[in-house]
Write an enzyme that holds these catalytic residues in place. Structure first.
Site, PDB file in Angstrom:
ATOM      1  N   CYS A 109       0.815  -1.355  -0.068  1.00  0.00           N
ATOM      2  CA  CYS A 109      -0.015   0.087   0.042  1.00  0.00           C
ATOM      3  C   CYS A 109       0.673   1.408   0.020  1.00  0.00           C
ATOM      4  O   CYS A 109       1.294   1.585  -1.079  1.00  0.00           O
ATOM      5  CB  CYS A 109      -1.049   0.070   1.081  1.00  0.00           C
ATOM      6  SG  CYS A 109      -2.078   1.160   1.130  1.00  0.00           S
ATOM      7  N   HIS A 141      -3.237  -5.321   1.729  1.00  0.00           N
ATOM      8  CA  HIS A 141      -2.686  -5.396   2.702  1.00  0.00           C
ATOM      9  C   HIS A 141      -2.798  -6.883   3.213  1.00  0.00           C
ATOM     10  O   HIS A 141      -3.663  -7.257   4.214  1.00  0.00           O
ATOM     11  CB  HIS A 141      -3.427  -4.530   4.027  1.00  0.00           C
ATOM     12  CG  HIS A 141      -3.290  -2.904   3.911  1.00  0.00           C
ATOM     13  ND1 HIS A 141      -2.216  -2.488   4.122  1.00  0.00           N
ATOM     14  CD2 HIS A 141      -4.099  -2.212   3.326  1.00  0.00           C
ATOM     15  CE1 HIS A 141      -2.093  -1.275   3.898  1.00  0.00           C
ATOM     16  NE2 HIS A 141      -3.488  -0.755   3.438  1.00  0.00           N
ATOM     17  N   GLU A 186      -0.719  -8.250   5.514  1.00  0.00           N
ATOM     18  CA  GLU A 186      -0.624  -8.053   7.002  1.00  0.00           C
ATOM     19  C   GLU A 186      -1.939  -8.080   7.615  1.00  0.00           C
ATOM     20  O   GLU A 186      -2.189  -8.107   8.888  1.00  0.00           O
ATOM     21  CB  GLU A 186       0.385  -6.768   7.210  1.00  0.00           C
ATOM     22  CG  GLU A 186      -0.090  -5.707   7.210  1.00  0.00           C
ATOM     23  CD  GLU A 186      -0.239  -5.018   5.647  1.00  0.00           C
ATOM     24  OE1 GLU A 186       0.022  -5.774   4.938  1.00  0.00           O
ATOM     25  OE2 GLU A 186      -0.378  -3.530   5.603  1.00  0.00           O
TER      26      GLU A 186
END
Lengths: 191, 317
Positions: A78, A170, A172
Site C-alpha cells: 500500500c 494489505h 498483513e
C-alpha cells in the site's frame, strides 16, 4: 534470516506479527544502522506523505535505494508500494524508484470506498482475501515487471521485478500468510 | 468458490454487534474500519481549523487531520455550545489534503455523524470536547460505514465504546490545557487494567466485566490477544515533542495533538518535531535534537486549577 520492517510509521506491528507467526526473526528499522543486520526489508502500509518525510530525515531513503540496487529483497504494501514506485501520478511524495511502475495514490477514493476482494495470488487455486484501504492503484507497468495477481477489474495488485515485490493491498491485515511466505522464499533464494 | 475465511483479531469482534440491528455491518466492514486506524500507527493526528492549517499539518508529516471549528483551548476560553463544524469548512479541508480527514460530532448526535459520513469524512470522533447532545447514550456506531474513534478514561469506558462500534480509542487527556498529566493518568490506568485482565483466569472474567461495566466478550478477546482489540492513541494536553515521546513510551499507538501545535509560537517547527518524536520516541539523542529551538509552547492551564465541572474528560463516560 532476519527480516526488517520499516517502523517509522504505519502498520509495522501487523507485519512483525505475521513474520513472528512464521518463526522468522524480525527487526524494527528506524535508523541507518538498523539496515545492516537484515536480509530483507518490508515497507508497510501507512501514510506515504509521512513515511516519505521520515525516510528523508533519517537518511534511510538513500540507503534503501543503495541496498536495493545491490539486490536486497524489498516488499512494499500500500503506502510501501507508493514509496518503492518509479513514478506516482500526483508527483508528491517523491518515491524511491525501486520498481518500474507508475502508481496513483488514493485511486479508489476515500475510506468509505475501501473494500475487500478475493483475488488469485500467483495462480494459487485458493483465493486470497485482499484488503484495500484508501488504496493506490498500479496504472502502468515497466517491461520487466511481472504481474503476480490482478483484481476483478484486471488491475495488477501484486507485482514483482527481480528483488522487489509490491502489493497495493494489505496481506498483513489477514491471517493468510501466503504472501509473507512468498517474500521469505524470495529472501531465502536471493541470499 | 468459498474463500479461506480465517478469523482475524478484529473479525472476532464483529460478533458482538447488535444482532437485532439489520444494518449492522459485516466482519469485512469492521476490518476496514479498524484497518485504517492500524495504518495510522506511530503517527500524529493534528487539529486544524482551516485548509491552510491542514496543509501545514500534512507538510509536517501528520498522518491525518482533525477538522474542527475551534481548537479545544478556544472552546474552553469562549464557552457556549461547541458543535460539529460547518460542512463547507470540512469540505475545504478534504479538498486541500491527501491524508485522511477526521471530524468531530457531539456525543450521541447521530444526525451530525450522518452529515459527516455524507461529506466523505474518513473517521468521525464522537468527542467530549464538543458539548454532549445526549447525556445518557452514545451513537450506535455499527449503523455507519464510516469508522469512529472515541475517548476513554479507563478500560471499562474504552470497551463500552468498542461495544457500540468504535474501531479506534483515544485515551482522554484534558483537552485544551497543554497539561499532559491526565493523558498520562488515563493511559496508565487503561494499561494497568489491561494487564490485570490478561493475567486473570477465565473464571474471573465475568465478574471483572461486571466491575468494569464492560462487555464480557471483549474481556475474553483481550485475554486472548494480550492487548486492546483496537488501536489506541493518546489525546489531550500533549504540547511538546517530549510529551508525545512520553505517551508512546507508556504504550499508546500514536498521538492526537490539538491546541498544542497551532496555539504555539512556531507551529510548523513544532509539528515537525512532534512527528519525529513520535517515531523516535525511545531515542533520547533524536528527542534532544528535535526539541531544540522550536519556539514557545502553548501557554497552558494547570489542571489542578480547573474545577471538576469544567473538565471535558468527565463527559460521556
Amino acid at each position: 534470516m532476519k527480516i526488517g520492517v520499516l517502523a517509522l510509521q504505519g502498520d509495522f506491528y501487523e507485519h512483525l506479527s505475521c513474520f513472528k507467526k512464521l518463526n522468522v526473526d524480525t527487526f524494527e528499522v528506524r535508523s541507518k544502522s538498523d539496515i545492516e543486520s537484515i536480509n530483507g526489508l518490508v515497507i508497510p502500509g501507512g501514510e506515504s506523505t509521512t513515511i516519505s518525510k521520515l525516510l528523508k530525515s533519517t537518511k534511510l531513503d538513500a540507503l534503501i535505494t543503495d541496498k536495493s540496487s545491490k539486490g536486497m529483497p524489498i516488499w512494499g504494501t500500500c503506502a510501501g508500494l507508493i514509496m518503492i514506485s518509479k513514478n506516482i501520478t500526483e508527483g508528491d511524495p517523491k518515491p524511491l524508484g525501486l520498481l518500474d511502475i507508475t502508481t496513483s495514490r488514493n485511486y479508489y477514493g476515500r475510506q468509505i470506498d475501501s473494500f475487500i476482494e478475493n483475488i488469485q495470488f500467483n495462480s494459487d487455486e485458493k483465493f486470497f482475501e485482499a484488503v484495500f484501504i484508501r488504496a493506490p492503484a498500479i496504472i502502468k507497468l515497466g517491461r520487466n515487471v511481472k504481474t503476480i495477481a490482478r483484481s476483478s477489474d484486471n488491475t495488477p495488485v501484486a507485482v514483482r521485478q527481480n528483488n522487489i515485490l509490491g502489493t497495493s493491498f494489505h496481506p498483513e491485515l489477514t491471517s493468510d500468510l501466503r504472501i509473507h511466505k512468498y517474500f521469505i522464499e524470495m529472501v531465502d533464494i536471493i541470499n | 468458490m468459498a474463500t479461506s475465511k480465517q478469523k482475524t483479531d478484529l473479525e472476532n469482534l464483529a460478533n458482538i454487534k447488535d444482532i437485532n440491528n439489520s444494518k449492522a455491518p459485516d466482519a469485512g466492514s469492521w476490518r476496514l474500519k479498524g484497518g485504517l486506524a492500524q495504518m495510522l500507527r506511530g503517527g500524529v493526528i493534528m487539529d486544524v481549523v482551516n485548509a491552510e492549517e491542514a496543509k501545514i499539518a500534512e507538510g509536517s508529516g501528520a498522518v491525518a487531520v482533525m477538522a474542527l471549528e475551534r481548537v479545544p483551548a478556544d472552546i474552553r476560553k469562549d464557552g457556549g455550545v461547541a458543535r460539529m463544524s460547518d460542512p463547507k469548512m470540512i469540505k475545504d479541508i478534504i479538498k486541500s489534503v491527501s491524508i485522511p480527514v477526521m471530524a468531530k460530532c457531539r456525543i450521541g448526535h447521530l444526525a451530525e455523524a450522518q452529515i459527516l459520513q455524507e461529506l466523505g469524512v474518513d473517521y468521525a470522533d464522537e468527542s467530549e470536547v464538543l458539548t454532549p447532545a445526549d447525556n445518557n447514550f452514545h451513537i450506535n456506531k455499527w449503523d455507519f460505514e464510516m469508522p469512529f474513534v472515541c475517548g476513554a478514561t479507563d478500560l471499562g469506558e474504552a470497551l463500552r465504546r468498542i461495544g457500540e462500534g468504535s474501531a479506534m480509542i483515544r485515551t482522554k487527556g484534558e483537552a485544551g490545557t497543554g497539561d499532559v498529566v491526565q493523558a498520562v493518568y488515563h493511559a496508565r490506568t487503561v494499561f494497568s487494567q489491561l494487564k490485570k485482565v490478561v493475567s486473570m483466569s477465565n473464571e474471573e472474567l465475568m465478574t471483572e466485566a461486571k466491575n468494569l461495566g464492560a462487555p464480557y466478550e471483549l474481556l475474553i478477546e483481550i485475554k486472548r490477544l494480550g492487548r486492546l482489540p483496537v488501536v489506541n492513541f493518546a489525546a489531550g494536553g500533549i504540547a511538546t515533542p517530549a510529551d508525545a515521546a512520553l505517551m508512546m513510551q507508556i504504550g499508546v499507538d500514536g498521538v492526537f495533538v490539538g491546541s498544542g501545535i497551532f496555539k504555539s509560537g512556531d507551529s510548523k517547527k513544532r509539528a515537525k518535531a512532534i512527528v519525529e518524536a513520535t517515531t523516535h520516541y525511545d531515542n533520547p539523542d533524536i528527542l534532544a535534537k528535535v526539541s531544540e529551538d522550536i519556539g514557545e509552547p502553548m501557554v497552558g492551564i494547570n489542571i489542578s486549577s480547573l474545577p471538576s465541572q469544567e473538565r471535558l474528560e468527565n463527559r460521556g463516560v
